[in-house]
Design a protein around this motif. Structure first.
Motif, PDB file in Angstrom:
ATOM      1  N   LEU B  84      -5.235   0.841 -10.875  1.00  0.00           N
ATOM      2  CA  LEU B  84      -4.158   0.913  -9.887  1.00  0.00           C
ATOM      3  C   LEU B  84      -3.695  -0.496  -9.496  1.00  0.00           C
ATOM      4  O   LEU B  84      -2.491  -0.775  -9.408  1.00  0.00           O
ATOM      5  N   GLU B  85      -4.666  -1.362  -9.269  1.00  0.00           N
ATOM      6  CA  GLU B  85      -4.323  -2.742  -8.903  1.00  0.00           C
ATOM      7  C   GLU B  85      -3.554  -3.417 -10.033  1.00  0.00           C
ATOM      8  O   GLU B  85      -2.612  -4.177  -9.795  1.00  0.00           O
ATOM      9  N   MET B  86      -3.956  -3.119 -11.271  1.00  0.00           N
ATOM     10  CA  MET B  86      -3.281  -3.734 -12.419  1.00  0.00           C
ATOM     11  C   MET B  86      -1.834  -3.258 -12.505  1.00  0.00           C
ATOM     12  O   MET B  86      -0.906  -4.066 -12.651  1.00  0.00           O
ATOM     13  N   VAL B  87      -1.619  -1.956 -12.378  1.00  0.00           N
ATOM     14  CA  VAL B  87      -0.260  -1.407 -12.495  1.00  0.00           C
ATOM     15  C   VAL B  87       0.620  -1.946 -11.360  1.00  0.00           C
ATOM     16  O   VAL B  87       1.737  -2.430 -11.591  1.00  0.00           O
ATOM     17  N   ILE B 163     -10.799   4.018   1.467  1.00  0.00           N
ATOM     18  CA  ILE B 163     -11.489   2.832   0.948  1.00  0.00           C
ATOM     19  C   ILE B 163     -10.720   2.276  -0.259  1.00  0.00           C
ATOM     20  O   ILE B 163     -10.543   1.061  -0.400  1.00  0.00           O
ATOM     21  N   LEU B 164     -10.247   3.181  -1.085  1.00  0.00           N
ATOM     22  CA  LEU B 164      -9.488   2.766  -2.275  1.00  0.00           C
ATOM     23  C   LEU B 164      -8.201   2.035  -1.861  1.00  0.00           C
ATOM     24  O   LEU B 164      -7.877   0.978  -2.410  1.00  0.00           O
ATOM     25  N   ILE B 165      -7.510   2.589  -0.863  1.00  0.00           N
ATOM     26  CA  ILE B 165      -6.265   1.952  -0.408  1.00  0.00           C
ATOM     27  C   ILE B 165      -6.557   0.553   0.156  1.00  0.00           C
ATOM     28  O   ILE B 165      -5.854  -0.403  -0.126  1.00  0.00           O
ATOM     29  N   ALA B 166      -7.615   0.456   0.945  1.00  0.00           N
ATOM     30  CA  ALA B 166      -7.972  -0.847   1.517  1.00  0.00           C
ATOM     31  C   ALA B 166      -8.281  -1.853   0.407  1.00  0.00           C
ATOM     32  O   ALA B 166      -7.849  -3.008   0.456  1.00  0.00           O
ATOM     33  N   GLU B 167      -9.015  -1.407  -0.596  1.00  0.00           N
ATOM     34  CA  GLU B 167      -9.372  -2.282  -1.718  1.00  0.00           C
ATOM     35  C   GLU B 167      -8.119  -2.693  -2.502  1.00  0.00           C
ATOM     36  O   GLU B 167      -7.949  -3.865  -2.855  1.00  0.00           O
ATOM     37  N   VAL B 168      -7.243  -1.739  -2.752  1.00  0.00           N
ATOM     38  CA  VAL B 168      -6.020  -2.031  -3.501  1.00  0.00           C
ATOM     39  C   VAL B 168      -5.136  -2.996  -2.704  1.00  0.00           C
ATOM     40  O   VAL B 168      -4.595  -3.955  -3.245  1.00  0.00           O
ATOM     41  N   TRP B 169      -5.055  -2.769  -1.389  1.00  0.00           N
ATOM     42  CA  TRP B 169      -4.258  -3.665  -0.542  1.00  0.00           C
ATOM     43  C   TRP B 169      -4.806  -5.092  -0.621  1.00  0.00           C
ATOM     44  O   TRP B 169      -4.058  -6.059  -0.709  1.00  0.00           O
TER      45      TRP B 169
END
Lengths: 456, 300
Positions: B84-87, B163-169
């Motif tokens: 997700l972070e890559m895209v 948690i995923l959203i926080a990490e991606v942010w």
């Protein structure tokens, strides 16, 4: 053989050094606590640098303003090697123990953690004079004793009592409805059953919740522990057998499960710790908060709290056993076994827990561990006609004297907490029955105690 | 003869300090932690480092469903978060590369989340997502979108998503910056040639830009897969693996066992099982990197 003789000679020298050090400490501090603070009471250590590790954070910083005064009195310097939050400091102390790299003298300690630091800190009965020890509230000082050894000098102490919104209890409509529903007058809860009834009575989510509780880590285990005792249960037997998987244990866990299922607490409470709880109550959306005394000033400050001016406090409710909720803990200071100047370290921790330090902390709303300071702060707030703080100090004085008790003094308390609380959470969330959760938590605690060699 | 032998030894002698340093800071701790995973090592009882218990720590791990859940959750978290972070990072980099005015300012703004410590990010999201006093629920309640607050950090799905959203942010900007550097390093000729040949924007991106960016993507993935453990502090503040183990990741489990419980022997056993995870991610990305470089060499 040469090596062995050398080692014994070293031990003997260390032994004599220890005796001499003890005598010096007693001499230096013996007169310290009987009257006001004078330079000679705390000894002089010119040119010496005392290395310490202290707990850090805004709430503790005012205490450390006392350090320069001690430096001026004694001629010593204090080098703060570490000033981290409790979680990180705990890690660091364990790492020091593991590495055998204890090159410092005095440090933070806590009654809930101290059993883990048995190899780190020395017995203060040997080096702190009785005249100093007698200045503390006896029950508070006793909570720092393990196996006959005094591990810390407490600087302030905690037990929870009930904060509540007075207007909710004064409301005529609430009074009438409560009386009609429960057949009793509406008053701050004196029993666990009253507490449960009122939590559910006041709940009107999302505008108002009955209460809020620490839902994880040692916070949840501590709350379970005191509820268990108030229902007449036992956490560990004298020979370290886990006893909480019992009828009382089921009732204790059921209490939290019931108020959670009734949506009488915010759903997120299962993830809350102390700061979250404080913020929730200060937001005005919680009717009662069973919480620590350190919050009193914050809750009654209009800048930080919507319930300021509408705040009442009451003693903790009692369970069917007659025992009130009373899980207690004290922050304190200890002296390391490896300290190269124990007289200076004892002088420092005596200074940091003396009458003046306790009064400084009491002015911030914290409960003193020093008996005279407790009496004097009550006299002081009464003279100022500060009814709220008078009520706070008087309520907590009774709780500390009559209700407070520490956690079981075993090094595995935190480990057992970490193993148990996910099971308790599963029961509260309805994933497991209380019986299943208690059985699983008990099995984990048993394994921990067997591994530690406490349970055969 | 003797002089020739000593001549051959010179490179090794010169490399010796570096070798010794690496051995001291990497190899020795690795070996000690491997050894301790076979002991009952408790940090508060240093003598326990010498209490050999064989495979017991590993046997308990294999019987412990909590560990396997945490391992599985960590693999899923790594896979979803990194992709997700890559895209998103690629999208941001492509958009920023097209901006002509104020690009430097934009690049600085993009880097803001990287400057926050994970602990701070954890507190931030914890406050935002608190179901009683948090901003998100209060806004949704005020707008009438919901009638009861959503306990974001309680339900398994929303807690893991939060948690995923926080990490991606927190970490998308790492990808964005690295891929932006890749875009700037790209030669313009192939793109112009593709346009002359009639390629549309998608075809240009798919067959020219993306292959050129491939090594950068792989390097960014490799760096992030090794660095993603930084999220531990954030997770600890937000949920600490709870409630009831619903968001438990390997990092929170190992930290609890190793540092809070002081059971470093058991924690090291967990680390050695999970190290297989790190090695497989790294091997996979290095293979991808070699393949991408070969591909670039072929088309260059």
């Amino acid at each position: 053989m040469t090596f062995q003789i050398g080692r014994w000679a070293k031990r003997l020298r260390a032994g004599w050094g220890g005796v001499a050090g003890t005598l010096a400490v007693v001499g230096a501090v013996a007169l310290a606590m009987t009257g006001g603070a004078h330079a000679e009471d705390y000894g002089t250590f010119p040119g010496y640098t005392l290395k310490v590790k202290l707990i850090g954070g805004n709430q503790y910083d005012p205490l450390y303003t006392r350090i320069p005064e001690w430096e001026k009195l004694t001629g010593a310097k204090v080098q703060v090697l570490s000033s981290k939050n409790g979680f990180d400091l705990d890690k660091e102390l364990k790492a020091d123990l593991a590495a055998g790299a204890v090159n410092w003298c005095a440090g933070w300690d806590h009654t809930s953690f101290m059993a883990q630091y048995g190899e780190l800190y020395t017995n203060l009965f040997d080096i702190v004079p009785k005249s100093v020890r007698d200045t503390f509230i006896q029950r508070t000082l006793d909570s720092g004793v393990i196996d006959g050894k005094l591990m810390l000098l407490p600087w302030h102490t905690d037990v929870s009592d009930m904060y509540y919104q007075k207007s909710l209890y004064a409301n005529a409509d609430n009074k009438a409805k409560y009386k009609a529903k429960y057949g009793k007058d509406l008053a701050p809860p004196d029993t666990i059953d009253d507490f449960r009834n009122q939590v559910e009575f006041f709940a009107n989510p999302p505008k108002m919740y009955g209460t809020v509780f620490a839902g994880k880590e040692e916070g949840l285990n501590g709350r379970f522990y005191e509820m268990l005792l108030s229902y007449g249960g036992e956490y560990l037997s004298k020979d370290y057998k886990p006893m909480f998987n019992s009828e009382a244990g089921v009732k204790a866990l059921q209490f939290f499960r019931d108020i959670y299922a009734a949506k009488a607490v915010p759903a997120g409470t299962i993830n809350y710790l102390w700061d979250d709880i404080g913020q929730n109550f200060a937001s005005g959306s919680i009717a009662m908060d069973f919480d620590w005394p350190g919050w009193a000033a914050y809750f009654n400050d209009p800048k930080s709290s919507k319930v300021a001016g509408d705040l009442g406090v009451a003693r903790a409710p009692a369970g069917p056993s007659g025992k009130r909720l009373g899980w207690s803990g004290s922050h304190g200071f200890s002296v390391t076994k490896a300290c190269d100047n124990k007289p200076a370290a004892v002088s420092f921790i005596t200074w940091m827990t003396n009458y003046d330090t306790n009064m400084l902390e009491a002015h911030r709303g914290l409960m003193p561990a020093n008996a005279k300071a407790f009496d004097d702060i009550i006299t002081e707030v009464k003279a100022k006609h500060d009814d709220f703080m008078t009520n706070v100090f008087e309520t907590w004085k009774v709780s500390l004297a009559e209700d407070a008790y520490p956690v079981p003094h075993i090094a595995q308390w935190i480990e057992i907490s970490n193993a148990s609380y996910p099971e308790f959470q599963a029961a509260i969330l309805g994933q497991k029955t209380p019986q299943e959760a208690l059985a699983a938590a008990s099995a984990k605690a048993t394994q921990i105690l067997e591994d530690a060699g406490l349970l055969k | 003869m003797a002089s020739s032998r000593s001549g051959r030894a010179v490179p090794y002698l010169l490399l010796l300090p570096a070798g010794l340093t690496i051995a001291a800071v990497v190899l020795v701790p690795l070996l000690v932690s491997l050894y301790s995973s076979f002991t009952a090592y408790n940090m508060t009882r240093p003598a326990s480092l010498f209490r050999w218990i064989g495979w017991r720590n590993y046997e308990r791990l294999f019987e412990n469903p909590d560990f396997w859940w945490a391992l599985g959750r960590t693999v899923i978290f790594l896979t979803v978060a990194l992709n997700l972070e890559m895209v998103l990072g690629l999208g941001v980099a492509l958009l920023v590369s097209r901006v002509v005015r104020g690009q430097r300012l934009l690049r600085t703004i993009i880097m803001f989340p990287m400057m926050f410590s994970p602990v701070l990010v954890g507190f931030q999201f914890n406050f935002l997502l608190n179901d009683n006093v948090g901003l998100v629920d209060n806004v949704l309640l005020q707008l009438g979108v919901i009638s009861q607050p959503i306990p974001w950090l309680v339900n398994s799905g929303t807690a893991n998503l939060s948690i995923l959203i926080a990490e991606v942010w927190m970490s998308t900007s790492v990808f964005a910056i690295l891929l932006l550097a890749g875009l700037f390093a790209m030669p313009r000729d192939p793109i112009e040639a593709a346009r002359v040949d009639g390629c549309n924007a998608w075809q240009t991106f798919r067959y020219i830009t993306l292959p050129y960016l491939s090594p950068f993507i792989t390097i960014a993935m490799t760096i992030r897969s090794l660095d993603v453990g930084r999220a531990y502090d954030m997770v600890r503040i937000m949920t600490n693996g709870g409630p009831a183990g619903r968001t438990e990741l390997l990092w929170t489990l190992m930290a609890t066992v190793g540092f809070q419980n002081a059971q470093m022997g058991a924690a090291n056993a967990m680390a050695y099982v999970s190290i297989i995870l790190s090695i497989s991610f790294t091997v996979y990305f290095y293979r991808r990197l070699i393949a991408a470089r070969q591909f670039l060499g072929e088309i260059a």
